[in-house]
Motif scaffolding. Structure first.
Motif, PDB file in Angstrom:
ATOM      1  N   SER A   9       0.832  -1.208   0.000  1.00 51.09           N
ATOM      2  CA  SER A   9       0.000   0.000   0.000  1.00 51.09           C
ATOM      3  C   SER A   9       0.863   1.252   0.000  1.00 51.09           C
ATOM      4  O   SER A   9       0.549   2.244  -0.676  1.00 51.09           O
ATOM      5  CB  SER A   9      -0.949  -0.007   1.192  1.00 51.09           C
ATOM      6  N   VAL A  13       0.716   3.954  -3.272  1.00 48.99           N
ATOM      7  CA  VAL A  13       0.311   5.353  -3.161  1.00 48.99           C
ATOM      8  C   VAL A  13       1.350   6.273  -3.798  1.00 48.99           C
ATOM      9  O   VAL A  13       1.002   7.285  -4.425  1.00 48.99           O
ATOM     10  CB  VAL A  13       0.039   5.728  -1.688  1.00 48.99           C
ATOM     11  N   ILE A  42      -2.439  14.587  -2.011  1.00 53.76           N
ATOM     12  CA  ILE A  42      -2.096  13.228  -1.573  1.00 53.76           C
ATOM     13  C   ILE A  42      -1.808  13.204  -0.075  1.00 53.76           C
ATOM     14  O   ILE A  42      -2.303  12.331   0.659  1.00 53.76           O
ATOM     15  CB  ILE A  42      -0.896  12.685  -2.363  1.00 53.76           C
ATOM     16  N   LEU A  46      -4.044  11.262   2.644  1.00 49.97           N
ATOM     17  CA  LEU A  46      -3.462  10.254   3.526  1.00 49.97           C
ATOM     18  C   LEU A  46      -3.741  10.586   4.992  1.00 49.97           C
ATOM     19  O   LEU A  46      -4.054   9.690   5.789  1.00 49.97           O
ATOM     20  CB  LEU A  46      -1.957  10.160   3.285  1.00 49.97           C
ATOM     21  N   ALA A 113      -6.301   7.782  -2.412  1.00 50.83           N
ATOM     22  CA  ALA A 113      -5.285   8.067  -1.402  1.00 50.83           C
ATOM     23  C   ALA A 113      -5.867   7.998   0.007  1.00 50.83           C
ATOM     24  O   ALA A 113      -5.211   7.537   0.941  1.00 50.83           O
ATOM     25  CB  ALA A 113      -4.656   9.438  -1.658  1.00 50.83           C
ATOM     26  N   LEU A 116      -6.165   4.315   0.847  1.00 52.51           N
ATOM     27  CA  LEU A 116      -4.845   3.729   1.100  1.00 52.51           C
ATOM     28  C   LEU A 116      -4.276   4.214   2.431  1.00 52.51           C
ATOM     29  O   LEU A 116      -3.511   3.501   3.079  1.00 52.51           O
ATOM     30  CB  LEU A 116      -3.894   4.068  -0.048  1.00 52.51           C
TER      31      LEU A 116
END
Length: 490
Positions: A9, A13, A42, A46, A113, A116
């Motif tokens: 993962s 990403v 991103i 996250l 994202a 993940l």
């Protein structure tokens, strides 16, 4: 298996972030704004995923839930090729601020994202056996995720993107995420996986059946290289054969060729470059910084049969496309140097009778080739009576002229004599357009008495040019200035 899921993962990403830059390039470019937006979106996604993953793990710490999250990420990734066309085309044609357009384009990758981001905190909760070892468990898994991101970054940049391609790599990420889900719940959620696999297959069929149209032309090539995304397409021309053009990852043309007259110059600004044959009719050694499809270097070889031409082109893939699609054949009088133009100029080498600087990418120029220091290096490589010809995109005065004014002041610092030729609108200082700048250290190098120069002299700018500060290696905000003039141009 949990550690492998975390590692993969983390890798996926970073691969997604890097491939996103290639997907966005034909629509919004790869400017500082685009990279800032991608990195910010991103990282923000996250962070949201970490928060959601922690809450979800506390409520339902089951491998099945983690597998379902990965299946959702696979679905979100598989839908990107379908969604990218309508969304990115709308942004590319909008009149919005380039910064907001870049941010909106980057949002295409937010949902995958986020999902993940759920993986690492969820995996930490699943692996945790006691409070006394919780710190080492969390640290270990986040270290594994980071190592995966490092591996993904190198794999994507050094091998995957140049060899697999952007869209195929997106589909590969989707399959990998489905595989990761199977690692955590191999005997469960098979219906969900089959559903996502159906979405994946439908997306592939959609992409194959609907190849991207570009500027109402026939797309011939969509290829990723180690440096950029290249597009070659034929544009229809009424009552004649089409024009073949090369776009280097942006919506503007970088090279063009008439299919029925491949030796003729197809882009208007390159015809102004041809003034050199009347300024210096006996050129023997020429340097072109920026080669593109090598149309203009080929013209130089034909026009000056005794001349030797050095071409500095950063991307070997561009030169390969020139041979495959633009009728270029190697010539012993032409030497290709695949490296950064500034790096080439910094070295000690032969002096040239003429230097052509043609490195505009979209609406901007590489910072390192727009500064006083760069102009000084060009002067060092010019013969005493040599000339420099530059393609520039800007207005001359008004809100859209600041970029040019700074570059003009920069060149004047090194070259006392600089002429400016607006290519399309010679009487309009405010229009953003191609400008051809001709610079020399000696005034006799710019003698404009040849009768053949009269059509060009009708474009010569004779009004005063506002003063501006010079651009230096330390401070050259070229992308900021290009974005301001782009807004004015629209």
């Amino acid at each position: 298996m949990l550690e492998l899921t975390v590692f993969l993962s983390g890798a996926l990403v970073l691969i997604l972030e890097l491939v996103a830059s290639r997907i966005l390039a034909p629509y919004v470019g790869t400017s500082l704004y685009v990279w800032t937006s991608l990195i910010g979106v991103i990282l923000g996604s996250l962070s949201l995923g970490y928060w959601l993953g922690g809450r979800l793990a506390d409520r339902s710490p089951q491998p099945r839930v983690l597998a379902l999250t990965l299946i959702g990420a696979a679905a979100a990734v598989s839908l990107i090729p379908i969604a990218q066309g309508p969304l990115l085309s709308a942004l590319a044609t909008s009149e919005g601020d380039p910064r907001w357009n870049s941010l909106g384009a980057a949002m295409l990758f937010a949902l995958p994202a986020v999902l993940l981001g759920v993986v690492s905190p969820f995996a930490a909760r699943l692996r945790m056996t006691s409070v006394s070892s919780s710190g080492s468990t969390v640290g270990k898994l986040y270290a594994i995720s980071t190592l995966g991101s490092i591996a993904g970054a190198f794999a994507a940049g050094f091998w995957l993107i140049p060899n697999v391609g952007s869209t195929r790599l997106v589909y590969l990420i989707g399959l990998c995420l489905l595989g990761c889900s199977a690692l955590n719940a191999p005997l469960q959620l098979n219906r969900a996986r089959l559903g996502v696999l159906a979405i994946w297959g439908a997306s592939v069929c959609y992409f194959v059946a609907s190849p991207p149209a570009w500027a109402a032309g026939q797309l011939l090539l969509d290829r990723d290289t180690a440096y950029q995304r290249l597009l070659v397409f034929d544009l229809p021309v009424p009552n004649r054969q089409p024009v073949r053009v090369l776009a280097m990852g942006f919506s503007e043309y970088h090279s063009a060729m008439f299919l029925d007259r491949p030796q003729e110059l197809a882009l208007d600004y390159t015809r102004f470059f041809s003034m050199v044959r009347y300024l210096r009719p006996s050129l023997r050694r020429i340097l072109c910084v920026g080669g593109g499809a090598l149309s203009f270097p080929r013209y130089l070889l034909a026009t000056f049969p005794e001349a030797f031409v050095d071409v500095v082109e950063l991307d070997p893939g561009v030169s390969q496309v020139a041979q495959e699609y633009f009728h270029f054949t190697p010539d012993p009088r032409l030497s290709l140097h695949h490296e950064d133009g500034r790096v080439f100029l910094n070295r000690v080498g032969p002096r040239y009778d003429a230097v052509f600087l043609d490195v505009f990418w979209g609406r901007t120029i590489p910072q390192q080739l727009a500064t006083v220091e760069s102009a000084r290096r060009i002067a060092a490589r010019l013969a005493p009576d040599g000339v420099l010809l530059v393609n520039f995109v800007s207005g001359i005065d008004g809100p859209g002229g600041a970029f040019f004014q700074h570059e003009y002041a920069t060149l004047k610092r090194i070259f006392p004599h600089v002429l400016v030729f607006p290519v399309f609108y010679p009487g309009d200082a405010t229009r953003v357009q191609n400008l051809v700048l001709v610079a020399a250290a000696r005034p006799e190098a710019l003698t404009l008495t040849a009768p053949e120069l009269r059509p060009f002299l009708a474009h010569l700018w004779t009004s005063p040019i506002p003063a501006a500060f010079e651009l230096t290696d330390d401070f050259a905000p070229v992308e900021h200035m290009a974005a301001r003039q782009l807004a004015v141009g629209r």
